[in-house]
Design an enzyme around this catalytic site. Structure first.
Site, PDB file in Angstrom:
ATOM      1  N   TYR A 291      63.060 144.022  28.694  1.00  0.00           N
ATOM      2  CA  TYR A 291      63.399 143.137  27.880  1.00  0.00           C
ATOM      3  C   TYR A 291      62.269 142.506  27.485  1.00  0.00           C
ATOM      4  O   TYR A 291      61.798 142.181  26.537  1.00  0.00           O
ATOM      5  CB  TYR A 291      64.338 142.983  28.324  1.00  0.00           C
ATOM      6  CG  TYR A 291      65.641 141.874  27.409  1.00  0.00           C
ATOM      7  CD1 TYR A 291      65.522 143.392  25.855  1.00  0.00           C
ATOM      8  CD2 TYR A 291      65.866 140.842  26.324  1.00  0.00           C
ATOM      9  CE1 TYR A 291      66.435 142.950  24.995  1.00  0.00           C
ATOM     10  CE2 TYR A 291      66.076 140.504  25.893  1.00  0.00           C
ATOM     11  CZ  TYR A 291      66.835 140.909  24.990  1.00  0.00           C
ATOM     12  OH  TYR A 291      68.025 141.230  23.553  1.00  0.00           O
TER      13      TYR A 291
ATOM     14  N   LYS B 146      64.347 135.150  23.793  1.00  0.00           N
ATOM     15  CA  LYS B 146      65.551 134.930  23.786  1.00  0.00           C
ATOM     16  C   LYS B 146      66.360 133.425  24.511  1.00  0.00           C
ATOM     17  O   LYS B 146      66.592 132.347  24.291  1.00  0.00           O
ATOM     18  CB  LYS B 146      66.708 135.804  24.845  1.00  0.00           C
ATOM     19  CG  LYS B 146      66.760 137.029  23.901  1.00  0.00           C
ATOM     20  CD  LYS B 146      67.299 136.377  22.705  1.00  0.00           C
ATOM     21  CE  LYS B 146      67.435 138.076  21.949  1.00  0.00           C
ATOM     22  NZ  LYS B 146      68.102 137.617  19.651  1.00  0.00           N
TER      23      LYS B 146
HETATM   24  P1  NAD Z   1      70.256 145.587  13.881  1.00  0.00           P
HETATM   25  O1  NAD Z   1      69.553 146.286  14.557  1.00  0.00           O
HETATM   26  O2  NAD Z   1      72.020 146.073  13.467  1.00  0.00           O
HETATM   27  O3  NAD Z   1      69.861 144.298  13.311  1.00  0.00           O
HETATM   28  C1  NAD Z   1      68.846 143.239  13.513  1.00  0.00           C
HETATM   29  C2  NAD Z   1      68.723 142.665  12.033  1.00  0.00           C
HETATM   30  O4  NAD Z   1      67.837 141.883  12.314  1.00  0.00           O
HETATM   31  C3  NAD Z   1      68.277 143.996  11.166  1.00  0.00           C
HETATM   32  O5  NAD Z   1      69.628 143.491  10.179  1.00  0.00           O
HETATM   33  C4  NAD Z   1      67.240 143.684  10.346  1.00  0.00           C
HETATM   34  O6  NAD Z   1      66.915 143.478   9.004  1.00  0.00           O
HETATM   35  C5  NAD Z   1      67.504 142.356  11.293  1.00  0.00           C
HETATM   36  N1  NAD Z   1      65.544 141.437  10.779  1.00  0.00           N
HETATM   37  C6  NAD Z   1      64.151 142.307  11.763  1.00  0.00           C
HETATM   38  N2  NAD Z   1      63.112 141.599  11.184  1.00  0.00           N
HETATM   39  C7  NAD Z   1      63.341 141.058   9.840  1.00  0.00           C
HETATM   40  C8  NAD Z   1      62.440 140.035   9.455  1.00  0.00           C
HETATM   41  N3  NAD Z   1      61.982 139.836   9.054  1.00  0.00           N
HETATM   42  N4  NAD Z   1      63.306 139.166   8.685  1.00  0.00           N
HETATM   43  C9  NAD Z   1      64.588 139.105   7.826  1.00  0.00           C
HETATM   44  N5  NAD Z   1      65.436 140.015   9.571  1.00  0.00           N
HETATM   45  C10 NAD Z   1      64.825 141.132  10.050  1.00  0.00           C
HETATM   46  O7  NAD Z   1      70.566 145.403  15.965  1.00  0.00           O
HETATM   47  P2  NAD Z   1      71.910 144.173  16.301  1.00  0.00           P
HETATM   48  O8  NAD Z   1      71.301 144.577  17.330  1.00  0.00           O
HETATM   49  O9  NAD Z   1      72.513 143.666  15.662  1.00  0.00           O
HETATM   50  O10 NAD Z   1      70.765 142.796  16.423  1.00  0.00           O
HETATM   51  C11 NAD Z   1      71.486 141.573  15.923  1.00  0.00           C
HETATM   52  C12 NAD Z   1      71.618 140.471  16.991  1.00  0.00           C
HETATM   53  O11 NAD Z   1      71.814 141.060  18.469  1.00  0.00           O
HETATM   54  C13 NAD Z   1      69.885 140.187  17.500  1.00  0.00           C
HETATM   55  O12 NAD Z   1      68.764 138.559  17.569  1.00  0.00           O
HETATM   56  C14 NAD Z   1      70.017 141.193  18.936  1.00  0.00           C
HETATM   57  O13 NAD Z   1      68.666 140.712  19.507  1.00  0.00           O
HETATM   58  C15 NAD Z   1      71.483 140.350  19.028  1.00  0.00           C
HETATM   59  N6  NAD Z   1      71.335 140.858  20.438  1.00  0.00           N
HETATM   60  C16 NAD Z   1      71.675 143.087  20.572  1.00  0.00           C
HETATM   61  C17 NAD Z   1      72.367 143.121  21.760  1.00  0.00           C
HETATM   62  C18 NAD Z   1      72.367 144.608  21.522  1.00  0.00           C
HETATM   63  O14 NAD Z   1      72.429 145.197  22.475  1.00  0.00           O
HETATM   64  N7  NAD Z   1      72.451 145.193  20.563  1.00  0.00           N
HETATM   65  C19 NAD Z   1      72.632 142.507  22.619  1.00  0.00           C
HETATM   66  C20 NAD Z   1      72.412 141.167  22.476  1.00  0.00           C
HETATM   67  C21 NAD Z   1      71.903 140.662  21.141  1.00  0.00           C
END
Ligand code: NAD
Length: 248
Positions: A154, A161
């Site tokens: 990570y 985070k």
């Molecule tokens: P995802 O890829 O579906 O979503 C990530 C989003 O970030 C996308 O819509 C992308 O367009 C956007 N993004 C990236 N760069 C950008 C920019 N410069 N401007 C505007 N938007 C931008 O993936 P996800 O897993 O749904 O991620 C959403 C959040 O959840 C993130 O913060 C991620 O760290 C967090 N998260 C994910 C997990 C997991 O296991 N998937 C677990 C905990 C937290």
């Protein structure tokens, strides 16, 4: 219909696997009116049908690294809603090479990109929407266990985070005076586009499935339901919190 009459902005839908999609769907089904943002033209094609599916024709361009987009966003929200009740920040990015190998080798460039896109964006977004956020409103972001604890691969995203979770507490203080709440959900691992950049992600999913008390991985529906609670008036006394939704 917990969210009946509430207007919300959803930032971070890339496709139907996105955590933001699960949250938007839960809010829509509970009666909320939504607006969405898309990062670029390629993703606009994905976000458009999702916004229609969830009853909205309001989609705006937002690259969180483009200050001009935030000004346009506020103008669009004012024109389309006058006021909104909640905003979801579900945005994170780090260069792929920074999510494998040793953390000690993280470049300054990768560090800055991860922090700017994944942490500072919460401040920029909050500041941009503040004039249109109603008193009693709610801001929610997404974090992960790799912030407070070491999680293999990570790396710089863990540092981002940790900074994001701290930002939630400082923003909660600032916005508390306006009766606006700021919280984070720490979601368990979910297979999304963003997660596909993390080394050995399948192993993390398997580990969680075997070791979590509920003996399964969390879904975007699970996260959507908890997010709806934090975005709604049910959580009117909850701010500055990191709420774990990870099957234990
Ligand atoms: P995802 O890829 O579906 O979503 C990530 C989003 O970030 C996308 O819509 C992308 O367009 C956007 N993004 C990236 N760069 C950008 C920019 N410069 N401007 C505007 N938007 C931008 O993936 P996800 O897993 O749904 O991620 C959403 C959040 O959840 C993130 O913060 C991620 O760290 C967090 N998260 C994910 C997990 C997991 O296991 N998937 C677990 C905990 C937290």
């Amino acid at each position: 219909m917990l969210m009946q009459g509430k207007n919300g902005l959803i930032v971070g839908v890339a496709n139907q696997k996105s955590i933001a999609y699960g949250i938007a769907k839960a809010c829509h089904e509970a009666g909320a009116n939504l607006a969405f943002t898309f990062l670029n033209d390629a993703l606009k094609k994905r976000v458009e049908p999702i916004s229609s599916e969830l009853g909205s024709d309001k989609i705006y361009e937002l690259d969180v690294n483009n200050p001009g987009h935030f000004e346009a966003l506020r103008e669009n929200l004012t024109r389309d809603f006058k006021k909104i009740d909640f905003v979801l920040h579900a945005v994170a990015f780090a260069p792929k090479e920074a999510l494998e190998g040793e953390f000690v080798n993280t470049t300054k460039e990768a560090f800055d990109i991860a922090m700017g896109t994944s942490v500072y964006s919460l401040l920029s977004l909050t500041r941009a929407v503040l004039p249109v956020l109603k008193e009693g409103g709610s801001v929610l972001t997404l974090t992960y266990l790799g912030g407070p604890k070491f999680v293999p691969h990570y790396n710089v995203m863990g540092v981002a985070k940790a900074a994001l979770e701290s930002s939630v507490r400082y923003l909660a203080h600032d916005l508390g005076a306006k009766n606006i709440r700021v919280n984070a959900i720490s979601a368990g691992p979910i297979k999304t586009l963003a997660a596909s950049g993390i080394g050995d992600f399948r192993m993390i999913l398997r580990y969680n499935e075997v070791n979590s008390p509920l003996k399964r991985n969390v879904t975007t529906e699970d996260v959507g339901n908890s997010a709806m609670y934090l975005l709604s008036d049910l959580a009117s006394g909850v701010t500055g919190e990191v709420h774990y939704v990870d099957c234990g």
